[in-house]
Design an enzyme around this catalytic site. Structure first.
Site, PDB file in Angstrom:
ATOM      1  N   THR A   1     -40.082  25.788 -12.292  1.00  0.00           N
ATOM      2  CA  THR A   1     -40.401  24.416 -11.889  1.00  0.00           C
ATOM      3  C   THR A   1     -40.506  23.647 -13.206  1.00  0.00           C
ATOM      4  O   THR A   1     -40.950  24.228 -14.217  1.00  0.00           O
ATOM      5  CB  THR A   1     -41.734  24.295 -11.113  1.00  0.00           C
ATOM      6  OG1 THR A   1     -42.785  24.731 -11.968  1.00  0.00           O
ATOM      7  CG2 THR A   1     -41.744  25.143  -9.846  1.00  0.00           C
ATOM      8  N   HIS A   2     -40.091  22.406 -13.226  1.00  0.00           N
ATOM      9  CA  HIS A   2     -40.064  21.611 -14.473  1.00  0.00           C
ATOM     10  C   HIS A   2     -39.235  22.286 -15.561  1.00  0.00           C
ATOM     11  O   HIS A   2     -39.487  22.079 -16.757  1.00  0.00           O
ATOM     12  CB  HIS A   2     -41.477  21.356 -15.016  1.00  0.00           C
ATOM     13  CG  HIS A   2     -42.454  20.888 -13.978  1.00  0.00           C
ATOM     14  ND1 HIS A   2     -42.674  19.563 -13.697  1.00  0.00           N
ATOM     15  CD2 HIS A   2     -43.235  21.588 -13.115  1.00  0.00           C
ATOM     16  CE1 HIS A   2     -43.579  19.457 -12.739  1.00  0.00           C
ATOM     17  NE2 HIS A   2     -43.928  20.675 -12.348  1.00  0.00           N
TER      18      HIS A   2
ATOM     19  N   LYS B   1     -16.545  29.641 -29.896  1.00  0.00           N
ATOM     20  CA  LYS B   1     -16.977  28.974 -28.661  1.00  0.00           C
ATOM     21  C   LYS B   1     -16.278  29.456 -27.413  1.00  0.00           C
ATOM     22  O   LYS B   1     -15.090  29.730 -27.409  1.00  0.00           O
ATOM     23  CB  LYS B   1     -16.727  27.468 -28.786  1.00  0.00           C
ATOM     24  CG  LYS B   1     -17.587  26.837 -29.858  1.00  0.00           C
ATOM     25  CD  LYS B   1     -18.945  26.501 -29.340  1.00  0.00           C
ATOM     26  CE  LYS B   1     -18.926  25.050 -28.978  1.00  0.00           C
ATOM     27  NZ  LYS B   1     -20.133  24.567 -28.423  1.00  0.00           N
TER      28      LYS B   1
ATOM     29  N   TYR C   1     -10.051  -6.808  11.802  1.00  0.00           N
ATOM     30  CA  TYR C   1      -9.369  -6.298  10.615  1.00  0.00           C
ATOM     31  C   TYR C   1      -9.249  -7.373   9.541  1.00  0.00           C
ATOM     32  O   TYR C   1      -8.972  -8.541   9.820  1.00  0.00           O
ATOM     33  CB  TYR C   1      -7.963  -5.783  10.965  1.00  0.00           C
ATOM     34  CG  TYR C   1      -7.227  -5.267   9.745  1.00  0.00           C
ATOM     35  CD1 TYR C   1      -7.432  -3.979   9.272  1.00  0.00           C
ATOM     36  CD2 TYR C   1      -6.366  -6.101   9.023  1.00  0.00           C
ATOM     37  CE1 TYR C   1      -6.787  -3.518   8.125  1.00  0.00           C
ATOM     38  CE2 TYR C   1      -5.711  -5.647   7.870  1.00  0.00           C
ATOM     39  CZ  TYR C   1      -5.935  -4.361   7.427  1.00  0.00           C
ATOM     40  OH  TYR C   1      -5.307  -3.909   6.299  1.00  0.00           O
TER      41      TYR C   1
ATOM     42  N   GLU D   1     -19.010  21.810 -16.172  1.00  0.00           N
ATOM     43  CA  GLU D   1     -19.258  20.452 -16.695  1.00  0.00           C
ATOM     44  C   GLU D   1     -18.399  19.422 -15.976  1.00  0.00           C
ATOM     45  O   GLU D   1     -18.860  18.314 -15.662  1.00  0.00           O
ATOM     46  CB  GLU D   1     -18.966  20.415 -18.202  1.00  0.00           C
ATOM     47  CG  GLU D   1     -19.994  21.214 -19.006  1.00  0.00           C
ATOM     48  CD  GLU D   1     -19.564  21.423 -20.459  1.00  0.00           C
ATOM     49  OE1 GLU D   1     -18.809  20.591 -20.990  1.00  0.00           O
ATOM     50  OE2 GLU D   1     -19.984  22.430 -21.057  1.00  0.00           O
TER      51      GLU D   1
ATOM     52  N   GLN E   1      -7.868  -2.205   3.351  1.00  0.00           N
ATOM     53  CA  GLN E   1      -6.830  -1.372   2.746  1.00  0.00           C
ATOM     54  C   GLN E   1      -7.376  -0.616   1.531  1.00  0.00           C
ATOM     55  O   GLN E   1      -6.850   0.416   1.142  1.00  0.00           O
ATOM     56  CB  GLN E   1      -5.662  -2.272   2.325  1.00  0.00           C
ATOM     57  CG  GLN E   1      -4.529  -1.568   1.645  1.00  0.00           C
ATOM     58  CD  GLN E   1      -3.285  -2.449   1.582  1.00  0.00           C
ATOM     59  OE1 GLN E   1      -2.641  -2.672   2.588  1.00  0.00           O
ATOM     60  NE2 GLN E   1      -2.990  -2.975   0.416  1.00  0.00           N
TER      61      GLN E   1
ATOM     62  N   ASN F   1     -16.643  27.783 -23.678  1.00  0.00           N
ATOM     63  CA  ASN F   1     -17.368  26.686 -23.037  1.00  0.00           C
ATOM     64  C   ASN F   1     -17.255  26.689 -21.512  1.00  0.00           C
ATOM     65  O   ASN F   1     -16.213  27.038 -20.967  1.00  0.00           O
ATOM     66  CB  ASN F   1     -16.824  25.344 -23.552  1.00  0.00           C
ATOM     67  CG  ASN F   1     -17.045  25.173 -25.045  1.00  0.00           C
ATOM     68  OD1 ASN F   1     -18.030  25.677 -25.584  1.00  0.00           O
ATOM     69  ND2 ASN F   1     -16.132  24.490 -25.701  1.00  0.00           N
TER      70      ASN F   1
ATOM     71  N   SER G   1       0.827  -1.219   0.000  1.00  0.00           N
ATOM     72  CA  SER G   1       0.000   0.000   0.000  1.00  0.00           C
ATOM     73  C   SER G   1       0.856   1.261   0.000  1.00  0.00           C
ATOM     74  O   SER G   1       0.316   2.370  -0.064  1.00  0.00           O
ATOM     75  CB  SER G   1      -0.952   0.004   1.195  1.00  0.00           C
ATOM     76  OG  SER G   1      -0.242  -0.210   2.396  1.00  0.00           O
TER      77      SER G   1
ATOM     78  N   LYS H   1      -8.335   3.386   1.215  1.00  0.00           N
ATOM     79  CA  LYS H   1      -7.482   4.578   1.063  1.00  0.00           C
ATOM     80  C   LYS H   1      -7.573   5.240  -0.298  1.00  0.00           C
ATOM     81  O   LYS H   1      -7.918   6.418  -0.388  1.00  0.00           O
ATOM     82  CB  LYS H   1      -6.031   4.221   1.379  1.00  0.00           C
ATOM     83  CG  LYS H   1      -5.925   3.936   2.828  1.00  0.00           C
ATOM     84  CD  LYS H   1      -4.616   3.611   3.375  1.00  0.00           C
ATOM     85  CE  LYS H   1      -4.891   3.089   4.765  1.00  0.00           C
ATOM     86  NZ  LYS H   1      -5.753   1.855   4.752  1.00  0.00           N
TER      87      LYS H   1
ATOM     88  N   ASN I   1      -2.684  -2.638  12.782  1.00  0.00           N
ATOM     89  CA  ASN I   1      -4.135  -2.458  12.647  1.00  0.00           C
ATOM     90  C   ASN I   1      -4.639  -1.221  13.387  1.00  0.00           C
ATOM     91  O   ASN I   1      -5.441  -0.451  12.851  1.00  0.00           O
ATOM     92  CB  ASN I   1      -4.875  -3.707  13.141  1.00  0.00           C
ATOM     93  CG  ASN I   1      -4.572  -4.914  12.279  1.00  0.00           C
ATOM     94  OD1 ASN I   1      -3.933  -4.794  11.230  1.00  0.00           O
ATOM     95  ND2 ASN I   1      -5.020  -6.089  12.715  1.00  0.00           N
TER      96      ASN I   1
ATOM     97  N   SER J   1     -12.787  26.120 -28.159  1.00  0.00           N
ATOM     98  CA  SER J   1     -12.838  24.929 -28.992  1.00  0.00           C
ATOM     99  C   SER J   1     -11.686  24.985 -29.983  1.00  0.00           C
ATOM    100  O   SER J   1     -11.299  26.054 -30.443  1.00  0.00           O
ATOM    101  CB  SER J   1     -14.173  24.898 -29.742  1.00  0.00           C
ATOM    102  OG  SER J   1     -14.048  24.133 -30.925  1.00  0.00           O
TER     103      SER J   1
HETATM  104  N1  ARG Z   1      -1.754  -1.295   4.701  1.00  0.00           N
HETATM  105  C1  ARG Z   1      -2.682  -1.759   5.665  1.00  0.00           C
HETATM  106  C2  ARG Z   1      -4.026  -1.076   5.458  1.00  0.00           C
HETATM  107  O1  ARG Z   1      -4.047  -0.091   4.824  1.00  0.00           O
HETATM  108  C3  ARG Z   1      -2.191  -1.492   7.054  1.00  0.00           C
HETATM  109  C4  ARG Z   1      -2.652  -2.467   8.059  1.00  0.00           C
HETATM  110  C5  ARG Z   1      -1.999  -3.759   7.823  1.00  0.00           C
HETATM  111  N2  ARG Z   1      -2.319  -4.702   8.806  1.00  0.00           N
HETATM  112  C6  ARG Z   1      -2.074  -5.984   8.601  1.00  0.00           C
HETATM  113  N3  ARG Z   1      -2.368  -6.813   9.523  1.00  0.00           N
HETATM  114  N4  ARG Z   1      -1.576  -6.411   7.457  1.00  0.00           N
HETATM  115  O2  ARG Z   1      -5.032  -1.539   5.882  1.00  0.00           O
END
Ligand code: ARG
Length: 457
Positions: free
Chosen positions: A154-155, A282, A316, A289, A321, A284, A22, A324, A109, A276
């Site tokens: 409205t509408h 144009k 956990y 958008e 993971q 835009n 990660s 993120k 964890n 454009s």
């Molecule tokens: N990279 C892990 C996560 O984002 C960190 C926690 C890892 N824990 C483990 N027991 N492998 O969740």
């Protein structure tokens, strides 16, 4: 270096390492990771679990790592699994054995749960400030446009006359509620998971109150299993961000319509528009958008997170993971959209005459013409029918209600008198709407005053 090599006799397959890692995305948590570790070792020394000397050398090692990352001297190289292993490996390399004591009474964890909460807390505060900046621009536009008339729809059909202040005031309320949601999320999530260990706490006499208060939490979390597997606050945030994006997207859609050649209610600033490559004429509304388009991406993150979490047994699991990348992307996207949108409307110019003309020519005063008859004793249902005839007549002649002569009025109903013109002038139609929340100047000014106080806090 691996944090867990001891029970293995083979090297990890390279593809497995890459798939599992990660670091490419959790590297952005390095400051939070180091801050959490400093609090953790301070507490470990305070309770006598490690020595003061070890604590001091760990803290100075961590600060040197942070500085080198800040200065671009320390790179996130691929052999490390995640930000936690990265920091710990470099710490041991720099200070030796003392570095090996950092992880006492801690698991990745509870560590990752902490890092993410610290990160999200700051992002929530920043997002809230960005929304405040947007509200300030909306507020300025409201103050300047309590008598800029436009049709309310409205509408997407012209309905009744309103003002620009009133229309923007609707969005003021929406973004105000969005800020309230962010504050609620902050308050609910602000409990510290550190000390929960892998899932069942630890056997060390950790002082969880101390780390919680050092890290400015309201207290420690109360269940270690929940602490390491709770991602509710991310789901709440993704939902709040989806709502912010939904509001921005509706507003963008309106600006796109208002900026179109047909409407010409507003003119976007050159610095917030694009051209454009083939059509020289144009200009835009790409920003609006894109905001509308990126809304789908934030909704997608919410759905991903909900789906990821739905089948995970306590506590956990590595699935988590996945929280993120999608959260980081949604946060970056939402913050970027708020900032860009704010600049776009801050520089946008209103074509006031076009707006007012549009209100006049769309029969937005028809309800007021009916109310006029009611005030003269005609039952509303009959009044509705009579004004329907007026509208038909005007459509046929391609004129507005205001353009009809008094004879023409009287031909349709003898109840009409000269005072009809006064009754259906766009200005008067708006001004008569005086209850709080309505577009009349007096009502509007009261709301603007309330908003002013809200923004001064
Ligand atoms: N990279 C892990 C996560 O984002 C960190 C926690 C890892 N824990 C483990 N027991 N492998 O969740």
């Amino acid at each position: 270096m691996k944090l867990w090599g001891g029970r293995f006799t083979k090297e990890t397959n390279q593809l497995v390492h890459n798939f599992n890692a990660s670091l490419p995305f959790d590297k952005r948590l390095y400051k939070q990771d180091i801050r959490g570790s400093i609090a953790h070792v301070t507490m470990l020394a305070n309770t006598g679990i490690i020595s003061i000397e070890d604590k001091e050398s760990i803290i100075s090692g961590l600060l040197s790592i942070e500085k080198d990352i800040d200065d671009g001297k320390l790179e996130f190289t691929k052999e490390h699994e995640d930000i936690h292993s990265f920091v710990e490996a470099h710490l041991i390399e720099r200070i030796g054995d003392a570095g090996k004591r950092l992880h006492t009474g801690r698991s990745r964890n509870d560590q990752v749960a902490l890092d993410m909460k610290l990160y999200i807390r700051d992002e929530v505060v920043e997002m809230n400030e960005l929304l405040k900046g947007l509200l300030k621009v909306i507020h300025r536009i409201m103050k300047e446009n309590t008598d800029t008339f436009m049709p309310g729809f409205t509408h997407l059909q012209k309905a009744q006359p309103i003002t620009v202040a009133h229309h923007f005031g609707a969005y003021f309320e929406m973004f105000k509620r969005d800020r309230g949601r962010l504050s609620d999320i902050y308050d609910r999530m602000n409990y510290c998971p550190l000390g929960s260990g892998a899932l069942a706490g630890t056997t060390y006499p950790l002082d969880r109150e101390l780390t919680a208060s050092m890290l400015e939490f309201d207290g420690p979390t109360l269940n270690s299993m929940d602490s390491v597997s709770d991602r509710d606050y991310l789901i709440e945030l993704l939902s709040a961000m989806s709502t912010i994006m939904m509001h921005l997207s509706r507003f963008s859609e309106e600006i796109i319509i208002w900026n179109s050649n047909e409407y010409r209610f507003v003119e976007l600033d050159d610095s917030y528009s694009t051209g454009s490559s083939i059509m020289p004429q144009k200009k835009n509304p790409d920003i609006a958008e894109l905001v509308r388009g990126k809304t789908g991406r934030v909704y997608g993150a919410l759905m991903s997170m909900l789906t990821t979490m739905k089948g995970i047994p306590l506590a956990y699991n590595k699935d988590m993971q996945e929280d993120k990348e999608l959260t980081f992307d949604a946060v970056d996207t939402t913050k970027g959209c708020i900032a860009l949108f704010t600049g776009m409307i801050d520089t946008m110019v209103f074509n006031k005459d076009n707006m007012e003309n549009s209100a006049k020519h769309g029969f937005t005063n028809a309800t007021d013409a009916a109310d006029y008859l009611v005030n003269k004793g005609v039952p509303f249902r009959d009044a509705h029918g009579i004004v329907g005839q007026l509208v038909l007549y005007c459509i046929d002649k391609n004129i507005a209600l205001d353009d009809m002569s008094i004879e023409e009025y009287k031909n349709i109903s003898p109840v009409f008198d000269e005072d009809i013109y006064e009754a259906i002038s766009i200005k008067n139609c708006v001004e008569r709407r005086v209850t709080i929340g309505a577009p009349g100047q007096e009502a509007m000014k009261k709301v603007i005053e309330i908003n002013e106080q809200y923004l001064s806090k």
